[in-house]
Design a protein around this motif. Structure first.
Motif, PDB file in Angstrom:
ATOM      1  N   ARG A 111      -0.715  -1.676  -4.179  1.00  0.00           N
ATOM      2  CA  ARG A 111      -2.021  -2.191  -3.766  1.00  0.00           C
ATOM      3  C   ARG A 111      -2.909  -0.994  -3.478  1.00  0.00           C
ATOM      4  N   LYS A 112      -4.159  -1.083  -3.896  1.00  0.00           N
ATOM      5  CA  LYS A 112      -5.085   0.019  -3.674  1.00  0.00           C
ATOM      6  C   LYS A 112      -5.483   0.103  -2.209  1.00  0.00           C
ATOM      7  N   ARG A 113      -5.778   1.315  -1.777  1.00  0.00           N
ATOM      8  CA  ARG A 113      -6.237   1.550  -0.410  1.00  0.00           C
ATOM      9  C   ARG A 113      -7.753   1.592  -0.415  1.00  0.00           C
ATOM     10  N   GLY A 114      -8.360   0.504  -0.010  1.00  0.00           N
ATOM     11  CA  GLY A 114      -9.813   0.453   0.075  1.00  0.00           C
ATOM     12  C   GLY A 114     -10.301   1.113   1.355  1.00  0.00           C
ATOM     13  N   ILE A 142       0.848  -1.196   0.000  1.00  0.00           N
ATOM     14  CA  ILE A 142       0.000   0.000   0.000  1.00  0.00           C
ATOM     15  C   ILE A 142       0.881   1.244   0.000  1.00  0.00           C
ATOM     16  N   GLY A 167       2.335   1.907  -3.377  1.00  0.00           N
ATOM     17  CA  GLY A 167       1.396   2.084  -4.468  1.00  0.00           C
ATOM     18  C   GLY A 167       1.134   0.845  -5.301  1.00  0.00           C
TER      19      GLY A 167
END
Length: 50
Positions: free
Chosen positions: A25-28, A20, A23
């Motif tokens: 992995r997306k931050r849900g 995260i 960048g």
């Protein structure tokens, strides 16, 4: 983002937090909420029409 210790303390392994931060992995909303809560904050969201 929060450090690796914060992520691990709420059940997210260091590689997930590292991805995260970098960048990859997306931050849900769920993980952002969990991190805010771990830091003693609250996450608020607002939806609006375009």
């Amino acid at each position: 983002m929060a450090g690796h210790d914060s992520g691990e303390s709420i059940g997210y392994p260091a590689p997930v937090i590292g991805n995260i931060e970098q960048g990859r992995r997306k931050r849900g909303l769920k993980i952002l909420n969990d991190l805010f809560n771990a830091l003693g904050g609250e996450l608020y969201t607002a939806f609006r029409e375009k």
